[in-house]
Design an enzyme around this catalytic site. Structure first.
Site, PDB file in Angstrom:
ATOM      1  N   VAL A 233      22.365  31.000  70.946  1.00 55.22           N
ATOM      2  CA  VAL A 233      23.498  30.142  71.306  1.00 55.22           C
ATOM      3  C   VAL A 233      23.308  29.511  72.681  1.00 55.22           C
ATOM      4  CG1 VAL A 233      25.985  30.108  71.684  1.00 55.22           C
ATOM      5  CG2 VAL A 233      25.026  31.568  69.905  1.00 55.22           C
ATOM      6  N   ILE A 234      22.992  30.337  73.667  1.00 53.64           N
ATOM      7  CA  ILE A 234      22.910  29.826  75.047  1.00 53.64           C
ATOM      8  C   ILE A 234      21.739  28.860  75.193  1.00 53.64           C
ATOM      9  CG2 ILE A 234      22.513  30.518  77.459  1.00 53.64           C
ATOM     10  CD1 ILE A 234      24.167  33.061  76.822  1.00 53.64           C
TER      11      ILE A 234
ATOM     12  N   VAL B  81      17.265  34.842  76.544  1.00 51.93           N
ATOM     13  CA  VAL B  81      16.901  35.797  75.488  1.00 51.93           C
ATOM     14  C   VAL B  81      18.011  36.817  75.234  1.00 51.93           C
ATOM     15  CG1 VAL B  81      14.411  35.570  75.826  1.00 51.93           C
ATOM     16  CG2 VAL B  81      15.685  37.275  77.153  1.00 51.93           C
ATOM     17  N   GLY B  82      19.209  36.492  75.665  1.00 47.14           N
ATOM     18  CA  GLY B  82      20.329  37.382  75.402  1.00 47.14           C
ATOM     19  C   GLY B  82      20.859  38.013  76.678  1.00 47.14           C
TER      20      GLY B  82
ATOM     21  N   ALA C  94      33.972  35.539  74.749  1.00 48.81           N
ATOM     22  CA  ALA C  94      35.105  35.605  75.667  1.00 48.81           C
ATOM     23  C   ALA C  94      36.407  35.946  74.944  1.00 48.81           C
ATOM     24  CB  ALA C  94      35.240  34.274  76.398  1.00 48.81           C
TER      25      ALA C  94
ATOM     26  N   HIS D 178      46.199  13.092  56.565  1.00 46.49           N
ATOM     27  CA  HIS D 178      45.148  12.105  56.274  1.00 46.49           C
ATOM     28  C   HIS D 178      45.260  10.953  57.258  1.00 46.49           C
ATOM     29  CE1 HIS D 178      42.412   9.507  54.080  1.00 46.49           C
ATOM     30  NE2 HIS D 178      43.315   8.540  54.198  1.00 46.49           N
TER      31      HIS D 178
HETATM   32  P1  FAD Z   1      32.396  38.931  82.353  1.00 48.64           P
HETATM   33  O1  FAD Z   1      32.923  37.585  82.056  1.00 48.64           O
HETATM   34  O2  FAD Z   1      30.930  39.077  82.528  1.00 48.64           O
HETATM   35  O3  FAD Z   1      33.154  39.430  83.651  1.00 48.64           O
HETATM   36  C1  FAD Z   1      32.872  40.637  84.265  1.00 48.64           C
HETATM   37  C2  FAD Z   1      33.300  40.557  85.724  1.00 48.64           C
HETATM   38  O4  FAD Z   1      33.265  41.851  86.286  1.00 48.64           O
HETATM   39  C3  FAD Z   1      32.380  39.696  86.581  1.00 48.64           C
HETATM   40  O5  FAD Z   1      33.137  38.845  87.414  1.00 48.64           O
HETATM   41  C4  FAD Z   1      31.615  40.726  87.418  1.00 48.64           C
HETATM   42  O6  FAD Z   1      31.215  40.231  88.667  1.00 48.64           O
HETATM   43  C5  FAD Z   1      32.659  41.807  87.555  1.00 48.64           C
HETATM   44  N1  FAD Z   1      32.138  43.140  87.837  1.00 48.64           N
HETATM   45  C6  FAD Z   1      31.141  43.816  87.194  1.00 48.64           C
HETATM   46  N2  FAD Z   1      30.981  45.041  87.709  1.00 48.64           N
HETATM   47  C7  FAD Z   1      31.888  45.155  88.708  1.00 48.64           C
HETATM   48  C8  FAD Z   1      32.214  46.186  89.626  1.00 48.64           C
HETATM   49  N3  FAD Z   1      31.584  47.360  89.601  1.00 48.64           N
HETATM   50  N4  FAD Z   1      33.188  45.956  90.530  1.00 48.64           N
HETATM   51  C9  FAD Z   1      33.845  44.769  90.570  1.00 48.64           C
HETATM   52  N5  FAD Z   1      33.581  43.758  89.726  1.00 48.64           N
HETATM   53  C10 FAD Z   1      32.625  43.947  88.800  1.00 48.64           C
HETATM   54  N6  FAD Z   1      31.682  33.119  75.031  1.00 48.64           N
HETATM   55  C11 FAD Z   1      32.537  32.423  74.247  1.00 48.64           C
HETATM   56  O7  FAD Z   1      33.404  33.036  73.623  1.00 48.64           O
HETATM   57  N7  FAD Z   1      32.473  31.057  74.143  1.00 48.64           N
HETATM   58  C12 FAD Z   1      31.529  30.339  74.801  1.00 48.64           C
HETATM   59  O8  FAD Z   1      31.495  29.113  74.703  1.00 48.64           O
HETATM   60  C13 FAD Z   1      30.614  31.027  75.620  1.00 48.64           C
HETATM   61  N8  FAD Z   1      29.669  30.358  76.304  1.00 48.64           N
HETATM   62  C14 FAD Z   1      28.818  31.033  77.128  1.00 48.64           C
HETATM   63  C15 FAD Z   1      27.856  30.310  77.805  1.00 48.64           C
HETATM   64  C16 FAD Z   1      26.982  30.955  78.648  1.00 48.64           C
HETATM   65  C17 FAD Z   1      25.944  30.153  79.388  1.00 48.64           C
HETATM   66  C18 FAD Z   1      27.091  32.368  78.833  1.00 48.64           C
HETATM   67  C19 FAD Z   1      26.182  33.091  79.764  1.00 48.64           C
HETATM   68  C20 FAD Z   1      28.038  33.101  78.154  1.00 48.64           C
HETATM   69  C21 FAD Z   1      28.919  32.438  77.277  1.00 48.64           C
HETATM   70  N9  FAD Z   1      29.892  33.135  76.544  1.00 48.64           N
HETATM   71  C22 FAD Z   1      30.727  32.444  75.721  1.00 48.64           C
HETATM   72  C23 FAD Z   1      30.031  34.604  76.646  1.00 48.64           C
HETATM   73  C24 FAD Z   1      31.196  34.953  77.578  1.00 48.64           C
HETATM   74  O9  FAD Z   1      30.956  34.385  78.843  1.00 48.64           O
HETATM   75  C25 FAD Z   1      31.323  36.465  77.692  1.00 48.64           C
HETATM   76  O10 FAD Z   1      31.442  37.022  76.408  1.00 48.64           O
HETATM   77  C26 FAD Z   1      32.564  36.831  78.505  1.00 48.64           C
HETATM   78  O11 FAD Z   1      32.497  36.303  79.797  1.00 48.64           O
HETATM   79  C27 FAD Z   1      32.698  38.354  78.583  1.00 48.64           C
HETATM   80  O12 FAD Z   1      33.826  38.669  79.318  1.00 48.64           O
HETATM   81  P2  FAD Z   1      33.944  40.045  80.126  1.00 48.64           P
HETATM   82  O13 FAD Z   1      35.292  40.006  80.759  1.00 48.64           O
HETATM   83  O14 FAD Z   1      33.592  41.161  79.253  1.00 48.64           O
HETATM   84  O15 FAD Z   1      32.798  39.987  81.235  1.00 48.64           O
HETATM   85  P1  AMP Z   2      20.902  35.194  71.767  1.00 51.45           P
HETATM   86  O1  AMP Z   2      20.855  36.681  71.577  1.00 51.45           O
HETATM   87  O2  AMP Z   2      21.766  34.445  70.773  1.00 51.45           O
HETATM   88  O3  AMP Z   2      21.234  34.818  73.170  1.00 51.45           O
HETATM   89  O4  AMP Z   2      19.417  34.662  71.498  1.00 51.45           O
HETATM   90  C1  AMP Z   2      18.297  35.092  72.223  1.00 51.45           C
HETATM   91  C2  AMP Z   2      17.049  34.778  71.424  1.00 51.45           C
HETATM   92  O5  AMP Z   2      15.889  34.991  72.236  1.00 51.45           O
HETATM   93  C3  AMP Z   2      16.873  35.654  70.186  1.00 51.45           C
HETATM   94  O6  AMP Z   2      16.858  34.829  69.047  1.00 51.45           O
HETATM   95  C4  AMP Z   2      15.541  36.355  70.405  1.00 51.45           C
HETATM   96  O7  AMP Z   2      14.782  36.470  69.213  1.00 51.45           O
HETATM   97  C5  AMP Z   2      14.821  35.440  71.391  1.00 51.45           C
HETATM   98  N1  AMP Z   2      13.766  36.112  72.194  1.00 51.45           N
HETATM   99  C6  AMP Z   2      13.834  37.313  72.826  1.00 51.45           C
HETATM  100  N2  AMP Z   2      12.669  37.607  73.482  1.00 51.45           N
HETATM  101  C7  AMP Z   2      11.810  36.564  73.263  1.00 51.45           C
HETATM  102  C8  AMP Z   2      10.464  36.250  73.674  1.00 51.45           C
HETATM  103  N3  AMP Z   2       9.736  37.072  74.443  1.00 51.45           N
HETATM  104  N4  AMP Z   2       9.921  35.070  73.249  1.00 51.45           N
HETATM  105  C9  AMP Z   2      10.638  34.210  72.493  1.00 51.45           C
HETATM  106  N5  AMP Z   2      11.900  34.460  72.079  1.00 51.45           N
HETATM  107  C10 AMP Z   2      12.515  35.603  72.443  1.00 51.45           C
END
Ligand code: FAD
Ligand code: AMP
Length: 475
Positions: free
Chosen positions: A192-193, A278-279, A328, A452
């Site tokens: 996705v990312i 890669v996740g 999220a 529609h």
């Molecule tokens: P987080 O959002 O990671 O928040 C955790 C917070 O805790 C952070 O601010 C961190 O600094 C803080 N923290 C950690 N440990 C401590 C500590 N010990 N003390 C104080 N603070 C701490 N999801 C969607 O649903 N839709 C999307 O379109 C989407 N797009 C994404 C795009 C990208 C590029 C990425 C990277 C992620 C995307 N996601 C999306 C995933 C989504 O961002 C996460 O699933 C979501 O943010 C998880 O929420 P969370 O509250 O569990 O953690």
């Molecule tokens: P996602 O988990 O949706 O963020 O996707 C991450 C993708 O990265 C997965 O499809 C994995 O198969 C891929 N991936 C992980 N490690 C490697 C690697 N070393 N080379 C190429 N692709 C990778």
């Protein structure tokens, strides 16, 4: 002296901040500790999602989509623009402004709901004591609560021999802040990312190559959708190389050399920038003292039951740091459910109806089971589908690629899964989630009046097509 609360939330992302607001709404004296700092050096709530995830990526996806349409789609509408150009600085500043509006908005909501905000690190000790280390000083402050919610989120995974240098080899945060369009952008991972952020720079002019270890494209999506997506993305110019394992990467002479292995053996490819996508993995570093007693499983996730309780009474965990999809909206719903359980209310989350969305163009969205899952599970089903090219609205918009596919139980007709690739798939999926939440049938959707001309008529027609009585396509 130890400050006492009813609830302390550690982490201010969509899991944590939403839990804190809901707990406060329910009359609980609530604190939220978050260590994130924004570009202005001040506390920035909202976690990964608001700061370096969902929101900034969507802001750039929208900007780059406008630019792409300006160059490639508007002429068909009779709109001709010469000398179109993009100012990356302005695009990034606009994205930053959206982010700070939202992170500031969460701080306002905390004030309005009387959630006490702590900017710094939180660490859970034994007996629901929390050690807080403010960013502003090294002095430790002790806090205590009846209930603790851990919402520490996740961080990008690193792969062996590919070291982030935050200039050439970057993660999701780095790629959201590039100052110019890299002529050649390599992306490790076509998930996705990788797809979303690769699309941003591809639309702005980068030659984007996605290196994906798996032999199949988007294997978690329904196969009909992932096949169509693969074709459309290729046509857009994304070079998606499946079965390609990245073994190492190194930076020299202003470029990144990547060693990869595919069916032809080992080879090298060079890029101007390399995004590692890669996740993500749960982030629990420094979160738990040895005597906190909270269990972490082999995948690095905090162990929780269906109600988000850890093995320690009064300690809960939600969001990316626990099992389930890293999304999220999943994190937020868990946060709300936990706050309500703490307040003595009933709460439950249906993980089976969590929608998935990929904000590429066209968008991809789904809920429930894929056709391949139903086959594997031996469930008898009927399938219906409808292309957006059959909708008046899609054609009028000039945005009619893709389709809606619906899967319903053969005996009961209950909707088991809906898969959409097409315009506004992210919005259209909501109706399907509601239907599944209410255990609705395809017949229900087929009988509901859809306005529609709208894109939602594709959902309606796909529902009709389950029973082979679609009006605007052959059955
Ligand atoms: P987080 O959002 O990671 O928040 C955790 C917070 O805790 C952070 O601010 C961190 O600094 C803080 N923290 C950690 N440990 C401590 C500590 N010990 N003390 C104080 N603070 C701490 N999801 C969607 O649903 N839709 C999307 O379109 C989407 N797009 C994404 C795009 C990208 C590029 C990425 C990277 C992620 C995307 N996601 C999306 C995933 C989504 O961002 C996460 O699933 C979501 O943010 C998880 O929420 P969370 O509250 O569990 O953690
Ligand atoms: P996602 O988990 O949706 O963020 O996707 C991450 C993708 O990265 C997965 O499809 C994995 O198969 C891929 N991936 C992980 N490690 C490697 C690697 N070393 N080379 C190429 N692709 C990778």
């Amino acid at each position: 002296m130890t400050e006492k609360f009813d609830v302390i939330v550690i982490g201010g992302g969509p899991g944590g901040y939403v839990a804190a607001i809901r707990a406060a709404q329910l009359g609980l004296n609530t604190a939220c500790i978050d260590m994130n700092t924004g570009k202005d050096g001040k506390a920035a709530l909202g976690g990964t999602c608001l700061n370096v995830g969902c929101i900034p990526s969507k802001a750039l996806l929208d900007s780059s989509k406008h630019y792409h349409h300006l160059q490639h789609s508007y002429a068909a509408h009779g709109i001709n623009v010469t000398d179109a150009s993009i100012d990356i600085g302005t695009m990034i500043s606009r994205k930053d402004a959206v982010v700070s509006k939202l992170t500031g908005g969460v701080a306002q909501l905390f004030k309005a709901n009387k959630v006490k905000q702590f900017h710094g690190r939180g660490r859970l000790l034994a007996d629901r004591q929390v050690e807080f280390t403010p960013h502003a000083s090294s002095e430790k402050i002790m806090l205590e609560a009846e209930n603790i919610i851990l919402a520490a989120g996740s961080v990008p995974i690193a792969i062996p021999n590919v070291e982030y240098d935050n200039e050439y080899i970057i993660d999701n945060a780095g790629v959201l802040d590039l100052t110019e369009v890299p002529p050649r952008l390599g992306v490790i991972g076509a998930g996705v990312i990788g797809l979303e952020l690769g699309s941003v720079w591809q639309r702005l002019g980068s030659k984007v190559t996605l290196l994906e270890a798996l032999p199949s494209f988007l294997p978690t999506a329904d196969e009909d959708i992932s096949k169509q997506a693969g074709r459309l993305f290729k046509r857009q110019g994304l070079d998606i190389r499946l079965g390609t394992l990245v073994k190492s990467a190194s930076v020299a002479n202003g470029e990144v050399k990547v060693t990869l292995e595919d069916k032809n053996g080992e080879s090298e490819i060079s890029f101007d920038r390399l995004l590692v996508a890669v996740g993500r993995k749960p982030y629990t570093k420094g979160l738990l003292s040895d005597d906190s007693g909270v269990e972490i499983n082999g995948r690095g996730q905090i162990n929780v039951n269906d109600q988000s309780q850890t093995n320690v009474v009064g300690v809960w965990a939600v969001g990316d740091c626990v099992r389930g999809p890293m999304l999220a909206h999943k994190a937020s719903e868990e946060g709300i459910a936990v706050a309500e359980l703490i307040a003595g209310k009933a709460a439950h989350i249906h993980f089976d109806t969590v929608p998935w969305v990929i904000y590429t163009d066209p968008e991809i969205a789904w809920v429930g089971k894929t056709e391949q899952q139903l086959k594997e599970e031996g469930v008898a089903y009927r399938a219906g589908s409808f292309p957006f090219a059959g909708t008046g609205r899609g054609l009028a918009m000039g945005d009619a690629a893709g389709m809606v596919k619906m899967l319903a139980d053969e005996d009961t007709d209950e909707v088991l899964g809906v898969h959409i690739i097409g315009p506004s798939a992210s919005e259209l999926i909501a109706e399907c989630v509601v239907t599944m939440e209410f255990h609705g049938a395809s017949e229900d959707l087929a009988r509901i009046v859809h306005a529609h001309p709208t894109l939602s008529e594709a959902v309606h027609e796909a529902a009709l097509h389950v029973d082979k009585r679609a009006i605007h396509r052959g059955n």
